[in-house]
Design a protein around this motif. Structure first.
Motif, PDB file in Angstrom:
ATOM      1  N   GLY A  25      -5.506   7.898 -11.494  1.00 22.35           N
ATOM      2  CA  GLY A  25      -4.162   8.361 -11.811  1.00 22.35           C
ATOM      3  C   GLY A  25      -4.110   9.867 -12.006  1.00 22.35           C
ATOM      4  N   SER A  26      -5.129  10.412 -12.642  1.00 18.20           N
ATOM      5  CA  SER A  26      -5.189  11.862 -12.869  1.00 18.20           C
ATOM      6  C   SER A  26      -5.256  12.635 -11.558  1.00 18.20           C
ATOM      7  CB  SER A  26      -6.410  12.213 -13.730  1.00 18.20           C
ATOM      8  OG  SER A  26      -6.335  11.612 -14.996  1.00 18.20           O
ATOM      9  N   ILE A  27      -6.126  12.205 -10.670  1.00 21.01           N
ATOM     10  CA  ILE A  27      -6.270  12.882  -9.375  1.00 21.01           C
ATOM     11  C   ILE A  27      -4.990  12.780  -8.566  1.00 21.01           C
ATOM     12  CG2 ILE A  27      -7.524  12.870  -7.177  1.00 21.01           C
ATOM     13  CD1 ILE A  27      -9.975  11.826  -8.748  1.00 21.01           C
ATOM     14  N   ASN A  89       0.109  10.641 -15.181  1.00 23.66           N
ATOM     15  CA  ASN A  89      -0.190   9.555 -14.253  1.00 23.66           C
ATOM     16  C   ASN A  89      -1.342   8.687 -14.731  1.00 23.66           C
ATOM     17  OD1 ASN A  89       1.453   9.736 -11.496  1.00 23.66           O
ATOM     18  ND2 ASN A  89       1.167  11.808 -12.281  1.00 23.66           N
ATOM     19  N   ALA A  90      -2.270   9.285 -15.462  1.00 24.23           N
ATOM     20  CA  ALA A  90      -3.331   8.481 -16.071  1.00 24.23           C
ATOM     21  C   ALA A  90      -2.720   7.486 -17.051  1.00 24.23           C
ATOM     22  CB  ALA A  90      -4.337   9.385 -16.774  1.00 24.23           C
ATOM     23  N   VAL A  91      -1.815   7.974 -17.892  1.00 23.52           N
ATOM     24  CA  VAL A  91      -1.154   7.108 -18.871  1.00 23.52           C
ATOM     25  C   VAL A  91      -0.263   6.085 -18.176  1.00 23.52           C
ATOM     26  CG1 VAL A  91       0.544   7.053 -20.748  1.00 23.52           C
ATOM     27  CG2 VAL A  91      -1.230   8.802 -20.732  1.00 23.52           C
ATOM     28  N   LEU A  92       0.472   6.520 -17.141  1.00 23.81           N
ATOM     29  CA  LEU A  92       1.384   5.624 -16.431  1.00 23.81           C
ATOM     30  C   LEU A  92       0.645   4.430 -15.823  1.00 23.81           C
ATOM     31  CD1 LEU A  92       3.862   7.994 -14.540  1.00 23.81           C
ATOM     32  CD2 LEU A  92       4.476   6.181 -16.153  1.00 23.81           C
ATOM     33  N   ALA A 282       6.052  14.048  -2.594  1.00 24.51           N
ATOM     34  CA  ALA A 282       5.226  14.100  -3.805  1.00 24.51           C
ATOM     35  C   ALA A 282       4.834  12.704  -4.274  1.00 24.51           C
ATOM     36  CB  ALA A 282       5.968  14.837  -4.915  1.00 24.51           C
ATOM     37  N   ASN A 283       5.794  11.796  -4.320  1.00 28.47           N
ATOM     38  CA  ASN A 283       5.507  10.450  -4.812  1.00 28.47           C
ATOM     39  C   ASN A 283       4.783   9.595  -3.784  1.00 28.47           C
ATOM     40  OD1 ASN A 283       6.926   9.911  -7.642  1.00 28.47           O
ATOM     41  ND2 ASN A 283       8.212  11.316  -6.467  1.00 28.47           N
ATOM     42  N   ALA A 284       5.025   9.863  -2.506  1.00 31.56           N
ATOM     43  CA  ALA A 284       4.235   9.201  -1.471  1.00 31.56           C
ATOM     44  C   ALA A 284       2.769   9.570  -1.630  1.00 31.56           C
ATOM     45  CB  ALA A 284       4.746   9.605  -0.082  1.00 31.56           C
ATOM     46  N   THR A 285       2.523  10.843  -1.923  1.00 32.16           N
ATOM     47  CA  THR A 285       1.147  11.331  -2.128  1.00 32.16           C
ATOM     48  C   THR A 285       0.514  10.698  -3.359  1.00 32.16           C
ATOM     49  OG1 THR A 285       1.691  13.464  -1.116  1.00 32.16           O
ATOM     50  CG2 THR A 285      -0.255  13.390  -2.531  1.00 32.16           C
ATOM     51  N   VAL A 286       1.269  10.615  -4.457  1.00 33.28           N
ATOM     52  CA  VAL A 286       0.737  10.047  -5.700  1.00 33.28           C
ATOM     53  C   VAL A 286       0.300   8.596  -5.494  1.00 33.28           C
ATOM     54  CG1 VAL A 286       1.353   9.259  -8.018  1.00 33.28           C
ATOM     55  CG2 VAL A 286       2.007  11.546  -7.273  1.00 33.28           C
ATOM     56  N   PHE A 287       1.190   7.769  -4.963  1.00 35.07           N
ATOM     57  CA  PHE A 287       0.858   6.350  -4.817  1.00 35.07           C
ATOM     58  C   PHE A 287      -0.232   6.120  -3.771  1.00 35.07           C
ATOM     59  CE2 PHE A 287       4.913   5.345  -6.996  1.00 35.07           C
ATOM     60  CZ  PHE A 287       4.443   4.371  -7.855  1.00 35.07           C
ATOM     61  N   TYR A 288      -0.157   6.847  -2.659  1.00 33.80           N
ATOM     62  CA  TYR A 288      -1.166   6.652  -1.612  1.00 33.80           C
ATOM     63  C   TYR A 288      -2.547   7.079  -2.103  1.00 33.80           C
ATOM     64  CZ  TYR A 288      -3.740   6.989   2.737  1.00 33.80           C
ATOM     65  OH  TYR A 288      -4.690   6.843   3.720  1.00 33.80           O
ATOM     66  N   THR A 289      -2.604   8.210  -2.814  1.00 32.45           N
ATOM     67  CA  THR A 289      -3.888   8.673  -3.360  1.00 32.45           C
ATOM     68  C   THR A 289      -4.445   7.666  -4.354  1.00 32.45           C
ATOM     69  OG1 THR A 289      -3.194  10.997  -3.105  1.00 32.45           O
ATOM     70  CG2 THR A 289      -5.048  10.557  -4.579  1.00 32.45           C
ATOM     71  N   TYR A 290      -3.578   7.174  -5.222  1.00 30.10           N
ATOM     72  CA  TYR A 290      -4.012   6.197  -6.227  1.00 30.10           C
ATOM     73  C   TYR A 290      -4.532   4.914  -5.563  1.00 30.10           C
ATOM     74  CZ  TYR A 290      -3.976   2.831 -10.033  1.00 30.10           C
ATOM     75  OH  TYR A 290      -4.346   1.851 -10.929  1.00 30.10           O
ATOM     76  N   GLU A 291      -3.773   4.403  -4.600  1.00 29.88           N
ATOM     77  CA  GLU A 291      -4.174   3.171  -3.912  1.00 29.88           C
ATOM     78  C   GLU A 291      -5.487   3.366  -3.152  1.00 29.88           C
ATOM     79  OE1 GLU A 291      -2.887   0.236  -4.048  1.00 29.88           O
ATOM     80  OE2 GLU A 291      -0.726   0.286  -4.286  1.00 29.88           O
ATOM     81  N   THR A 292      -5.621   4.516  -2.496  1.00 30.08           N
ATOM     82  CA  THR A 292      -6.831   4.788  -1.724  1.00 30.08           C
ATOM     83  C   THR A 292      -8.054   4.873  -2.620  1.00 30.08           C
ATOM     84  OG1 THR A 292      -5.543   6.000  -0.049  1.00 30.08           O
ATOM     85  CG2 THR A 292      -7.924   6.369  -0.077  1.00 30.08           C
ATOM     86  N   LEU A 293      -7.929   5.617  -3.716  1.00 29.59           N
ATOM     87  CA  LEU A 293      -9.042   5.745  -4.650  1.00 29.59           C
ATOM     88  C   LEU A 293      -9.386   4.402  -5.302  1.00 29.59           C
ATOM     89  CD1 LEU A 293      -8.087   9.110  -6.413  1.00 29.59           C
ATOM     90  CD2 LEU A 293      -9.920   8.759  -4.754  1.00 29.59           C
ATOM     91  N   SER A 294      -8.372   3.620  -5.618  1.00 27.34           N
ATOM     92  CA  SER A 294      -8.598   2.331  -6.287  1.00 27.34           C
ATOM     93  C   SER A 294      -9.290   1.313  -5.382  1.00 27.34           C
ATOM     94  CB  SER A 294      -7.256   1.751  -6.764  1.00 27.34           C
ATOM     95  OG  SER A 294      -6.661   2.590  -7.718  1.00 27.34           O
ATOM     96  N   SER A 295      -9.099   1.473  -4.065  1.00 33.37           N
ATOM     97  CA  SER A 295      -9.703   0.533  -3.123  1.00 33.37           C
ATOM     98  C   SER A 295     -11.141   0.871  -2.778  1.00 33.37           C
ATOM     99  CB  SER A 295      -8.880   0.482  -1.831  1.00 33.37           C
ATOM    100  OG  SER A 295      -8.900   1.729  -1.158  1.00 33.37           O
TER     101      SER A 295
END
Length: 296
Positions: A25-27, A89-92, A282-295
């Motif tokens: 979330g932080s990244i 985003n870490a908290v979210l 911005a939000n496309a980047t946030v969710f895509y980055t989070y999903e990619t890192l989480s996978s």
């Protein structure tokens, strides 16, 4: 002995999952903030300055570029919100996922529907994030308009993060950093629902249309962009009031009255267009980055 080992394994998995949410979330938040920050500067200036200075969004962009340049103008004060975006985003994601898991495992109320779970978890995540966001956004908003105020006043405002924090603490004490908390709390609680619900529902809809178990990259990007648009379109009037509360050091009711006095009802939506433009990438980047890192 085996029971103890099983319990320890569960606890390790829980801690690992929480740590991943925090890191990922932080990244993701940092990447999204870098993309959106120049647009956010223009948005805050339109929200807090009268139309006599900036009659249109384009006039604000031209003024900022001509008088302050790119770094000093559009990226003034980015360090504070960059740290804030990482924390937010870490908290979210952490609070959203933890709340969703708690609802899945609870036994004391009837089973909640998937949509209800998203709504409750989204509101909870937003409300938690608001306490992190308020001091960060207060410093950010003050820095984003400091150059304008210094051009029109002999009483110079600080243009760096630490002096701005020190000035706020001197004038208003520790709780002065949480000026506008009520506005941020309302914005994030409502916005958290819109943000997560739009993303999850859009993602599931696109996946369902193809009868697939996994989303393609473009579907994650589209879902994230839609979530950003839904969030900002839903909460923008509250965000305007929050910006005025923090830059003018006023209460909720006084800020609402000031916006109405300056611009009328339309004043609550000054800067909406550029905010929606920034929200999609911005939000496309946030969710895509989070999903990619989480996978991974």
């Amino acid at each position: 002995m085996n029971d103890d080992n099983s319990f320890n394994d569960i606890e390790i998995k829980k801690n690992t999952s929480a740590l991943k949410d925090i890191i990922n979330g932080s990244i993701a938040g940092c990447f999204g903030k870098i993309i959106e920050y120049p647009f956010d500067t223009i948005k805050v200036r339109l929200q807090t300055q009268g139309s006599h200075l900036f009659p249109t969004t384009w006039s604000c962009i031209k003024y900022t570029f001509k008088n302050e340049g790119i770094k000093k103008g559009f990226f003034q004060g980015i360090s504070s919100p960059l740290v804030g975006a990482a924390m937010e985003n870490a908290v979210l994601f952490l609070s959203y996922n933890q709340c969703a898991k708690m609802l899945d495992n609870q036994t004391y109320i009837p089973e909640v529907t998937p949509l209800t779970k998203i709504i409750i978890s989204g509101a909870f995540a937003g409300s938690c994030a608001s306490f992190v966001l308020t001091p960060v956004e207060l410093v950010k908003c003050k820095l984003q308009i400091a150059n304008i105020q210094n051009n029109s006043s002999s009483l110079l405002k600080p243009t760096r993060i630490l002096p701005t924090i020190k000035n706020t603490l001197t004038q208003n004490g520790v709780f002065g950093l949480w000026q506008g908390q009520s506005g941020t709390f309302i914005r994030e609680s409502i916005g958290g629902v819109a943000w997560f619900a739009t993303y999850e529902l859009m993602k599931d809809f696109l996946k369902y249309q193809r009868h697939d178990k996994e989303n393609k990259t473009w579907e994650l990007l589209l879902s994230g962009a839609s979530a950003g648009l839904a969030f900002n379109a839903t909460i923008f009037p509250v965000d305007t009031v929050k910006s005025v509360m923090q830059t003018e050091h006023l209460g909720l009711k006084s800020s609402i009255s000031l916006v109405l006095k300056r611009q009328g009802f339309a004043g609550f939506y000054r800067g909406l267009a550029i905010t929606l433009i920034r929200a999609a990438p911005a939000n496309a980047t946030v969710f895509y980055t989070y999903e990619t890192l989480s996978s991974m």
